[in-house]
Design an enzyme around this catalytic site. Structure first.
Site, PDB file in Angstrom:
ATOM      1  CG  ASP A   1      -0.914  -1.714  11.230  1.00  0.00           C
ATOM      2  OD1 ASP A   1      -0.574  -1.945  12.234  1.00  0.00           O
ATOM      3  OD2 ASP A   1      -2.088  -1.689  10.746  1.00  0.00           O
TER       4      ASP A   1
ATOM      5  CE  LYS B   1      -8.492  -2.711   3.797  1.00  0.00           C
ATOM      6  NZ  LYS B   1      -7.249  -2.554   4.414  1.00  0.00           N
TER       7      LYS B   1
ATOM      8  NE  ARG C   1     -17.224  -4.426  10.547  1.00  0.00           N
ATOM      9  CZ  ARG C   1     -17.616  -3.233   9.932  1.00  0.00           C
ATOM     10  NH1 ARG C   1     -17.224  -2.057  10.440  1.00  0.00           N
ATOM     11  NH2 ARG C   1     -18.498  -3.256   9.134  1.00  0.00           N
ATOM     12  N   GLY C   2     -11.614  -3.920   9.928  1.00  0.00           N
ATOM     13  CA  GLY C   2     -10.654  -3.247  10.440  1.00  0.00           C
ATOM     14  C   GLY C   2     -10.976  -1.853  10.867  1.00  0.00           C
ATOM     15  CG  HIS C   3      -9.645   2.626  12.157  1.00  0.00           C
ATOM     16  ND1 HIS C   3     -10.485   2.978  13.196  1.00  0.00           N
ATOM     17  CD2 HIS C   3      -9.327   3.596  11.316  1.00  0.00           C
ATOM     18  CE1 HIS C   3     -10.617   4.345  13.260  1.00  0.00           C
ATOM     19  NE2 HIS C   3      -9.877   4.946  12.180  1.00  0.00           N
ATOM     20  CG  PHE C   4      -7.838   2.634   7.493  1.00  0.00           C
ATOM     21  CD1 PHE C   4      -7.994   3.712   7.785  1.00  0.00           C
ATOM     22  CD2 PHE C   4      -7.039   1.802   8.376  1.00  0.00           C
ATOM     23  CE1 PHE C   4      -7.180   4.500   8.453  1.00  0.00           C
ATOM     24  CE2 PHE C   4      -6.075   2.427   9.024  1.00  0.00           C
ATOM     25  CZ  PHE C   4      -6.291   3.864   9.533  1.00  0.00           C
ATOM     26  N   GLY C   5     -11.506  -0.406   6.713  1.00  0.00           N
ATOM     27  CA  GLY C   5     -12.530  -1.066   5.950  1.00  0.00           C
ATOM     28  C   GLY C   5     -13.110  -2.263   6.468  1.00  0.00           C
ATOM     29  CE1 TYR C   6     -17.908  -1.819   4.820  1.00  0.00           C
ATOM     30  CE2 TYR C   6     -18.585  -3.870   3.821  1.00  0.00           C
ATOM     31  CZ  TYR C   6     -18.749  -2.278   3.852  1.00  0.00           C
ATOM     32  OH  TYR C   6     -19.671  -1.734   2.840  1.00  0.00           O
TER      33      TYR C   6
HETATM   34  N1  LIG Z   1      -7.906 -11.758   1.746  1.00  0.00           N
HETATM   35  C1  LIG Z   1      -8.620 -11.765   2.749  1.00  0.00           C
HETATM   36  N2  LIG Z   1      -8.984 -13.054   3.290  1.00  0.00           N
HETATM   37  C2  LIG Z   1      -9.892 -12.964   4.257  1.00  0.00           C
HETATM   38  N3  LIG Z   1     -10.165 -12.136   5.196  1.00  0.00           N
HETATM   39  C3  LIG Z   1      -9.391 -11.159   4.771  1.00  0.00           C
HETATM   40  C4  LIG Z   1      -8.870 -10.765   3.933  1.00  0.00           C
HETATM   41  N4  LIG Z   1      -8.154  -9.556   3.847  1.00  0.00           N
HETATM   42  C5  LIG Z   1      -8.803  -8.941   5.243  1.00  0.00           C
HETATM   43  N5  LIG Z   1      -9.604  -9.863   5.746  1.00  0.00           N
HETATM   44  C6  LIG Z   1     -10.192  -9.754   7.046  1.00  0.00           C
HETATM   45  O1  LIG Z   1     -10.736  -8.410   7.099  1.00  0.00           O
HETATM   46  C7  LIG Z   1      -9.866  -7.799   8.229  1.00  0.00           C
HETATM   47  C8  LIG Z   1      -9.786  -6.080   7.890  1.00  0.00           C
HETATM   48  O2  LIG Z   1      -9.110  -6.196   6.705  1.00  0.00           O
HETATM   49  P1  LIG Z   1      -7.587  -5.149   6.740  1.00  0.00           P
HETATM   50  O3  LIG Z   1      -6.600  -5.409   7.922  1.00  0.00           O
HETATM   51  O4  LIG Z   1      -7.052  -5.192   5.460  1.00  0.00           O
HETATM   52  O5  LIG Z   1      -8.671  -3.913   7.266  1.00  0.00           O
HETATM   53  P2  LIG Z   1      -8.117  -2.531   7.855  1.00  0.00           P
HETATM   54  O6  LIG Z   1      -9.306  -1.538   8.025  1.00  0.00           O
HETATM   55  O7  LIG Z   1      -7.175  -1.761   6.862  1.00  0.00           O
HETATM   56  O8  LIG Z   1      -7.625  -2.878   9.064  1.00  0.00           O
HETATM   57  P3  LIG Z   1      -6.597  -2.065  10.431  1.00  0.00           P
HETATM   58  O9  LIG Z   1      -7.689  -1.627  11.259  1.00  0.00           O
HETATM   59  O10 LIG Z   1      -5.866  -3.210  10.944  1.00  0.00           O
HETATM   60  O11 LIG Z   1      -6.038  -1.114   9.774  1.00  0.00           O
HETATM   61  C9  LIG Z   1      -8.800  -8.571   8.491  1.00  0.00           C
HETATM   62  O12 LIG Z   1      -8.413  -8.470   9.888  1.00  0.00           O
HETATM   63  C10 LIG Z   1      -9.250  -9.845   8.185  1.00  0.00           C
HETATM   64  O13 LIG Z   1      -9.891 -10.537   9.310  1.00  0.00           O
HETATM   65 CA   LIG Z   2      -5.627  -4.824   9.679  1.00  0.00          CA
HETATM   66 CA   LIG Z   3      -4.990  -1.175   7.486  1.00  0.00          CA
END
Ligand SMILES: Nc1ncnc2c1ncn2[C@@H]1O[C@H](COP(=O)(O)OP(=O)(O)OP(=O)(O)O)[C@@H](O)[C@H]1O
Ligand SMILES: [Ca+2]
Ligand SMILES: [Ca+2]
Length: 591
Positions: free
Chosen positions: A266, A170, A146-151
Site C-alpha cells: 500500500d 493508531k 485518519r485512514g480507512h481502518f483507524g484513526y
Molecule cells: N506515527 C504517526 N505519526 C503521525 N501521524 C500518523 C502516524 N501514523 C499514522 N498517522 C496519521 O494517521 C493516518 C492514518 O494512519 P494509517 O494510514 O496507519 O491508517 P489506515 O486506517 O490504515 O489508513 P488507510 O486508509 O490508508 O489504510 C495517516 O495517514 C497519518 O496521517
Molecule cells: Ca494509510
Molecule cells: Ca492501512
C-alpha cells in the site's frame, strides 16, 4: 478518550467526477482486464472519493482542470485515443473495492459505515493477547490523522521508557473488524511493524494494547505531515533534485522491507510521513495494514492496495515484492510532474489504464526533465514485473546515484538469479557469460556493489555460503516469519564452485531486465558474436528441448528448426535468446 475521536475529515469529490463516473470512461485500445480485475471492477460507479484539505476545490466541469495551475502539466493516459483530458492533482487514494469487500464481508463503498455486531461477527475471536492497560500508560491527545481502518492520535507516555514523550497511537476499532480476515490483517500489521526494526525511514514501533473496543498501536510520532500534503502544498511538482531526496528514502526503506521478505502493498504518498515540519525532515513509511510476508520464490494472489498505485500483476493475482516497485514508480511520476500516470474516474477505468495504457511522457514538464529521470520512472512502470528495477537497482540508477550519496543494499533478486544460473546447463551458463561481457559501466556498478556485499575473499571469490552470511548480517525478526532464510538455505546447499566477479556477473544478470533496455538489441547481437566464438557448438535437438523445458508432446523438429543454424547445427541467434531465458521463461506467460 474524549479528546481523540473521529472527526469528519473526508469530503466527497466534486459532482462532475461522479457524473463522468456514471457515464464510464473510455480507455483507448483497452482490452478487457484479467478475470480478477474484471471481477474487482464489476460494480459500476465509484465510491465517493475523500477530498483532501489541500485539494483545490473545483466545482467546475472536468475540462476546466486545464486552467488550474496545479494541473497545467498534466499527462493523460486515457487521452491517447484522441480526447485530451488533463488529470486533477493527486488526492487521497481509495482502497480497491474487492479488498474492502473481502475485509468487511460485502461490497460497500469506502465510506459506508461498517455494521457493528451482526451475523458476520458471530464466533470471531477479537482477542490479540496484547496488554489491556493502555490508559494506565498513556494519556490520549488530539487526532493527528485518519485512514480507512483507524484513526491516529498523539499521546503522552505517563510511565515507562518514553515517559513524558509524545507518541502516536493508531486506534483500530474492533467494531470495524467484522471478518476473520480483517482481524488477521490487524494481527499481521502489528507483527510486521514490531518485527521490522532498525531502519531510519521506518516508523518506530513501541507497543501494542487492546481493550473491549479497540486495538492501540503505539509508535513514534511523526510531526511533519504526509508526503501527499507536501506534494499538494508545492502545487504538485518537485524539482528533480528534491524528488531524488524523497526517492532515496523510499527506496532505501522498501529495499530493506523486501530483503526481510515483507511486501508493503500500500505504498502511496499518504503512507509516508515527515518526522518534523522542517524542509529537510526525514521521511518514514507507515501503515503496514495491508503488508504481508513473501518468500522470494512465492507469488501472492489477493488483490490488495489502492487503485492508483496498484501494479498490473496484482490485478492478475500473481505477484511478489515487484508490486511495491510499481507503486514507487507511480509516486515518482507524481513527484516529477504533479499528476497520476494512470487515471480514470472509475475504479474499473483505473484498472484498465494500469493494465493497458502507457503513461504519457510527452506533455509538460516531461520534455524539460532529464533523460535519466524519465528512464528511471519508465523502468519502474514496466508492466512486466520481471523487467522492472528492484529497489536496490533503483538506488543504483544513474539518476539517483550521480547526485545522491547512497548506500546500495543487498538485493534478493541476486539470490534468485544465482539459483537459476547454478541449476542451468553449461550451455546456458556460457550464453549468460557472453551476455555479461557486454554490460556497461552503469550495469557493472550495481553488480560490483552486490559482489562486495557478499564479502569476497582476498582472492576475489565468493562461495554460496557467503550468500547466507551476508543475509544473516542484515536480518531482523521479520525474516523468521517471511522464511527468506529457508529460501537462501536451499541456494546455499547447492553444490557449486567459488565464483569470481566475472562468473558472478553472468549468474546475477537478469535477461528480462536487459530486454527492457533500449540498447538490448546491441547487447544481444554482441553477446551472440562472443558466444559464437567461444561457446557455440553443434546442438543435439533433444538436449536443447530439455534445456528449454519442452515436453515430449512438442514436435521438436518443427519448433526448434529456427533455433538451430542449418549450416553447422549450432545455435542460431533466436536459439541463443531462447537459451538465455532458460526454462523459467516457458512457465511464466508473457505479460
Ligand atoms: N506515527 C504517526 N505519526 C503521525 N501521524 C500518523 C502516524 N501514523 C499514522 N498517522 C496519521 O494517521 C493516518 C492514518 O494512519 P494509517 O494510514 O496507519 O491508517 P489506515 O486506517 O490504515 O489508513 P488507510 O486508509 O490508508 O489504510 C495517516 O495517514 C497519518 O496521517
Ligand atoms: Ca494509510
Ligand atoms: Ca492501512
Amino acid at each position: 478518550m474524549g479528546l481523540c475521536h473521529g472527526k469528519p475529515s473526508q469530503i466527497p469529490e466534486p459532482e462532475a467526477e461522479e457524473a463522468a463516473a456514471a457515464a464510464g470512461v473510455a480507455v483507448a485500445g483497452a482490452a478487457s482486464p484479467g478475470p480478477a480485475a474484471a471481477a474487482a471492477a464489476a460494480k459500476p460507479g465509484t465510491p465517493k472519493q475523500p477530498k483532501f484539505p489541500f485539494y483545490l476545490p473545483s466545482p467546475l466541469p472536468a475540462s476546466s482542470y486545464k486552467s488550474s495551475p496545479a494541473n497545467s502539466s498534466v499527462a493523460s493516459t486515457p487521452a491517447r485515443g484522441g480526447l485530451k483530458r488533463p488529470f486533477p492533482p493527486p488526492s487521497p487514494a481509495k482502497h480497491i473495492r474487492a479488498l474492502l469487500a473481502r475485509r468487511h464481508g460485502s461490497v460497500k463503498p469506502n465510506e459506508a459505515p461498517i455494521p457493528e455486531g451482526g451475523e458476520a461477527e458471530v464466533g470471531l475471536d477479537k482477542g490479540f493477547g496484547f496488554s489491556k492497560h493502555f490508559f494506565a500508560k498513556y494519556e490520549l491527545g488530539d487526532e493527528v490523522g485518519r485512514g480507512h481502518f483507524g484513526y491516529t492520535c498523539s499521546a503522552k507516555a505517563k510511565k515507562g521508557d518514553h515517559k513524558g514523550h509524545d507518541v502516536a497511537v493508531k486506534v483500530i476499532p474492533k467494531a470495524k473488524m467484522t471478518t476473520a480476515i480483517a482481524i488477521e490483517d490487524v494481527r499481521r500489521e502489528v507483527r510486521i511493524l514490531s518485527s521490522l526494526t532498525g531502519h531510519s525511514n521506518l516508523v518506530q514501533f513501541y507497543d501494542a494494547f487492546e481493550d473491549e473496543d479497540n486495538v492501540y498501536i503505539v509508535m513514534e510520532l511523526c510531526k511533519g505531515g504526509e508526503l501527499l500534503d507536501r506534494i499538494l502544498a508545492r502545487g504538485g511538482k518537485y524539482s528533480e533534485e528534491d524528488a531524488k531526496v524523497v526517492m532515496v528514502q523510499i527506496l532505501s526503506v522498501v529495499s530493506f522491507c523486501h530483503l526481510q521478505g515483507v511486501v508493503h502493498r500500500d505504498l502511496k504518498p499518504e503512507n509516508f510521513l515527515f518526522t518534523s515540519k522542517d524542509e529537510n525532515s526525514a521521511l518514514k513509511v507507515i501503515d503496514f495494514g495491508l503488508s504481508d510476508f513473501v518468500k522470494p520464490d512465492e507469488r501472492l494472489n489477493d488483490i490488495v492496495g489502492s487503485a492508483y498505485y496498484v501494479a498490473p500483476e496484482v490485478l492478475h493475482r500473481s505477484y511478489g515484492t515487484e508490486a511495491d516497485m510499481w507503486s514507487i514508480g507511480v509516486i515518482a511520476y507524481i513527484l516529477l510532474c504533479g499528476s497520476r500516470p494512470f487515471w480514470a474516474r472509475t475504479e474499473s477505468g483505473i484498472f484498465r489504464a494500469v493494465l493497458k495504457a502507457e503513461p504519457s511522457f510527452d506533455e509538460a514538464p516531461w520534455p524539460t526533465l532529464t533523460a535519466e529521470a524519465k528512464d528511471f520512472v519508465k523502468r519502474l512502470l514496466n508492466k512486466d514485473y520481471r523487467k522492472r528495477m528492484t529497489a536496490a537497482q533503483a538506488l543504483s540508477h544513474p539518476w539517483i546515484r550521480n547526485s545522491q550519496q547512497v548506500k546500495i543494499p543487498l538485493d534478493m533478486i541476486i539470490y534468485k538469479l544465482m539459483r537459476a544460473y547454478i541449476s542451468s546447463s553449461s550451455l546456458r551458463k556460457s550464453a549468460l557469460r557472453a551476455l555479461a561481457k557486454t554490460l556497461t559501466a552503469n550495469q557493472l556498478f550495481y553488480l560490483r556493489e552486490q559482489f562486495e556485499l557478499l564479502g569476497p575473499n582476498k582472492n576475489g571469490y565468493i562461495s554460496l555460503q557467503n550468500l547466507k552470511t551476508a543475509l544473516v548480517k542484515n536480518s531482523t525478526d521479520a525474516m523468521k516469519d517471511s522464511r527468506v532464510i529457508d529460501f537462501v538455505n536451499t541456494v546455499c546447499t547447492l553444490q557449486y564452485r567459488k565464483l569470481d566477479f566475472e562468473e558472478f556477473a553472468a549468474s546475477a544478470v537478469s535477461v528480462y531486465q536487459m530486454e527492457a533496455l533500449e540498447t538490448w538489441e546491441q547487447h544481444a547481437r554482441r553477446a551472440y558474436e562472443l558466444f559464437d566464438k567461444e561457446g557455440n557448438r553443434p546442438i543435439v535437438i533433444e538436449e536443447l528441448a530439455s534445456e528449454l523445458g519442452l515436453g515430449p508432446s512438442v514436435p521438436l523438429h518443427v519448433v526448434l528448426q529456427d533455433w538451430i543454424r542449418h549450416a553447422d547445427g549450432k545455435l542460431s541467434f533466436l536459439g541463443f535468446i531462447k537459451l538465455l531465458h532458460g526454462v523459467s521463461s516457458r512457465s511464466i506467460p508473457k505479460a
